[in-house]
Design a protein around this motif. Structure first.
Motif, PDB file in Angstrom:
ATOM      1  N   ILE A 240       3.136  -4.680  17.378  1.00  9.78           N
ATOM      2  CA  ILE A 240       2.994  -5.500  16.169  1.00  9.78           C
ATOM      3  C   ILE A 240       2.458  -6.891  16.550  1.00  9.78           C
ATOM      4  CG2 ILE A 240       4.248  -6.570  14.239  1.00  9.78           C
ATOM      5  CD1 ILE A 240       6.196  -4.081  14.446  1.00  9.78           C
ATOM      6  N   VAL A 241       3.071  -7.477  17.591  1.00 12.36           N
ATOM      7  CA  VAL A 241       2.615  -8.792  18.063  1.00 12.36           C
ATOM      8  C   VAL A 241       1.158  -8.712  18.525  1.00 12.36           C
ATOM      9  CG1 VAL A 241       2.955 -10.569  19.848  1.00 12.36           C
ATOM     10  CG2 VAL A 241       4.948  -9.524  18.729  1.00 12.36           C
ATOM     11  N   PHE A 242       0.852  -7.660  19.268  1.00 13.54           N
ATOM     12  CA  PHE A 242      -0.495  -7.488  19.822  1.00 13.54           C
ATOM     13  C   PHE A 242      -1.540  -7.409  18.696  1.00 13.54           C
ATOM     14  CE2 PHE A 242      -3.933  -4.891  21.782  1.00 13.54           C
ATOM     15  CZ  PHE A 242      -4.209  -5.700  22.870  1.00 13.54           C
ATOM     16  N   LEU A 243      -1.267  -6.569  17.711  1.00 10.62           N
ATOM     17  CA  LEU A 243      -2.215  -6.426  16.591  1.00 10.62           C
ATOM     18  C   LEU A 243      -2.348  -7.730  15.815  1.00 10.62           C
ATOM     19  CD1 LEU A 243      -1.324  -2.824  15.334  1.00 10.62           C
ATOM     20  CD2 LEU A 243      -3.406  -3.555  16.530  1.00 10.62           C
ATOM     21  N   ALA A 244      -1.221  -8.388  15.580  1.00 10.38           N
ATOM     22  CA  ALA A 244      -1.260  -9.648  14.826  1.00 10.38           C
ATOM     23  C   ALA A 244      -2.081 -10.707  15.565  1.00 10.38           C
ATOM     24  CB  ALA A 244       0.156 -10.158  14.576  1.00 10.38           C
ATOM     25  N   ALA A 275      -2.622 -15.298  22.177  1.00  8.48           N
ATOM     26  CA  ALA A 275      -3.628 -14.376  21.625  1.00  8.48           C
ATOM     27  C   ALA A 275      -4.625 -13.905  22.688  1.00  8.48           C
ATOM     28  CB  ALA A 275      -4.362 -15.028  20.454  1.00  8.48           C
ATOM     29  N   GLY A 276      -4.853 -14.728  23.705  1.00  9.48           N
ATOM     30  CA  GLY A 276      -5.804 -14.339  24.747  1.00  9.48           C
ATOM     31  C   GLY A 276      -5.234 -13.367  25.769  1.00  9.48           C
ATOM     32  N   GLN A 282       1.535  -9.311  26.976  1.00 14.00           N
ATOM     33  CA  GLN A 282       2.262  -9.469  25.709  1.00 14.00           C
ATOM     34  C   GLN A 282       3.490  -8.557  25.677  1.00 14.00           C
ATOM     35  OE1 GLN A 282       0.221  -9.572  22.018  1.00 14.00           O
ATOM     36  NE2 GLN A 282      -1.355 -10.991  22.716  1.00 14.00           N
ATOM     37  N   HIS A 283       3.330  -7.359  26.211  1.00 14.47           N
ATOM     38  CA  HIS A 283       4.471  -6.440  26.285  1.00 14.47           C
ATOM     39  C   HIS A 283       5.568  -7.047  27.165  1.00 14.47           C
ATOM     40  CE1 HIS A 283       6.128  -2.238  27.591  1.00 14.47           C
ATOM     41  NE2 HIS A 283       6.861  -2.782  26.650  1.00 14.47           N
TER      42      HIS A 283
END
Ligand SMILES: [Zn+2]
Length: 330
Positions: A240-244, A275-276, A282-283
Motif C-alpha cells: 500500500i505504501v509502495f503504490l501510494a 518515494a525514491g 520500503q518493505h
C-alpha cells in the motif's frame, strides 16, 4: 578486531585498562581471542572477529527481543541502496561528510554497519560501531576491508570505552530502548569535552496515528510473531505504501504545482522522502515499524531536555515526523 581498537577500550565494570590476553589472527585482523581487564580481571571473548562485551543471552527482556528482532532483520535484508548516504546525512544534518575527517567516532547501534562504513569512507581516523544484536556479524563483514572501522558487540548502557570520542551519533536506535534518555546520556558520557553528538529519534508530534493505530497492533501482535511470518505479512501494508508513493506522492511532488496540492496529503513530507526508495527498502521500513517490541515517540520538549549537558544544541524537525539534534558537549 584490529589491535588499534585497544586504545579506546576500558572496562565497562571498573573503567580499568583492557589488554589482549590471547589472539588468533588472519593478517591484521584478530578473529578469535580474549580481552581482559588489568584491574578487575574480568574477560571477554573475541569471536568471529568481533569483541563480545555483551551477548543477547545476558540481556534481559524487551531489550534482548528488540536486538533479536532487528538482528534477524539485518542479517536477512542485506540490500544496499544508493539513497542511504543521502538518508544518513538527513538524519545527522547539519553534519556533512567533511566533518568526519580525522575524528574518532562512535556509533550507538550500528545495525548492519552501513553508517559505520560511510563514516570510515568519509575519513574518520577511527570509527567504532556498537550493537547488541547478531547484526554485528553482518556489520563486521561489511566493514572488515576498512582499516579504520571497528565493530564491537556491546550494550549502549554499559559502553566499554574511555571518554575518547570527538563525535558520537545514534540514528533510529534510542527510541527502541526501554529508557531512551539513559541510552543517550550513556553515549554522551563517552564524548570528549568540546566534542559533538548527533541523535535522531521518532517524534511524538504528527505520529499520533501511529501511537493510536499501529502501536497496539505492534505491541499485542506483530512484535510477538515469528519474524519470517511477519516478513511475509508486512508485504501487504508495504504494498500500500509502495503504490501510494510511486503513483501519488512521488509524481505529485515532482512538480511545483503538484507539490502545492501534495502538501495537504496525509504524511506527505515523509512519504515524499521515501518515494525514491525501491520495494525492498520500503518493505524494510514497514517491517521495522512492526517488529520492535519497544518504540517510543518522543515529544520535542522531552528530546530537548536530553541535551542539558550540551553547551550548544541545534534541534530540528525531520520530515515532519522525527527530531534530530546536533550538539557540542561541555
Ligand atoms: Zn575491570
Amino acid at each position: 578486531m584490529r589491535e588499534r581498537l585497544l586504545q579506546y577500550l576500558s572496562c565497562p565494570a571498573c573503567a580499568g585498562a583492557i589488554t589482549l590476553a590471547s589472539a588468533k589472527r588472519e593478517g591484521e585482523e584478530i578473529i578469535e581471542g580474549e580481552l581482559s581487564c588489568t584491574s578487575c580481571a574480568r574477560s571477554w571473548p573475541i569471536a568471529r572477529g568481533v569483541p563480545r562485551f555483551a551477548s543477547i543471552e545476558e540481556v534481559e527482556g524487551d531489550k534482548a527481543a528488540t536486538a533479536a528482532g532487528f538482528g534477524w532483520q539485518w542479517t536477512h535484508f542485506t540490500q544496499t541502496d544508493a539513497k542511504y548516504e543521502e538518508q544518513f546525512l538527513g538524519w545527522i544534518a547539519p553534519v556533512a561528510p567533511e566533518f568526519f575527517q580525522g575524528k574518532v567516532v562512535l556509533e550507538g547501534g550500528c545495525g548492519k554497519g552501513r553508517h559505520t562504513q560511510l563514516a570510515a569512507q568519509w575519513g574518520a581516523r577511527d570509527v567504532i560501531g556498537i550493537d547488541l544484536s547478531a547484526a554485528v556479524e553482518t556489520a563486521f563483514g561489511a566493514t572488515r576491508h576498512l582499516t579504520n572501522a571497528h565493530i564491537v558487540q556491546a550494550d549502549i548502557y554499559n559502553l566499554p570505552f574511555r571518554r575518547t570520542f570527538d563525535y558520537a551519533f545514534s540514528v533510529g536506535v534510542l527510541h527502541h530502548l526501554p529508557d531512551p534518555r539513559s541510552g543517550f546520556i550513556s553515549l554522551a558520557s563517552r564524548v570528549k569535552p568540546g566534542g559533538h553528538l548527533s541523535a535522531w529519534v521518532y517524534g511524538a508530534e504528527n505520529n499520533e496515528w501511529i501511537t493510536r493505530w499501529v502501536d497496539p497492533l505492534r505491541n499485542r501482535l506483530t512484535s510477538r510473531m515469528n519474524p519470517r511470518v511477519l516478513l511475509q505479512l508486512s508485504k501487504i501494508p508495504a504494498a500500500i505504501v509502495f503504490l501510494a508513493t510511486k503513483l501519488v506522492y512521488g509524481p505529485l511532488n515532482a512538480s511545483a504545482s503538484g507539490a502545492r496540492l501534495a502538501r495537504h496529503l496525509f504524511y506527505n513530507d515523509y512519504l515524499k522522502a521515501i518515494a525514491g526508495f525501491g520495494w525492498r527498502e520500503q518493505h524494510t521500513i514497514v517491517f521495522d515499524h512492526l517488529v520492535a517490541p519497544t518504540a517510543f515517540y518522543i515529544p520535542r520538549e522531552d528530546f530537548t531536555g536530553w541535551w542539558r549537558e550540551a553547551s550548544e544544541v541545534d534541534i530540528s524537525w525531520h520530515n515532519r515526523n522525527s527530531w534530530r539534534g546536533f550538539g557540542r558537549m561541555r
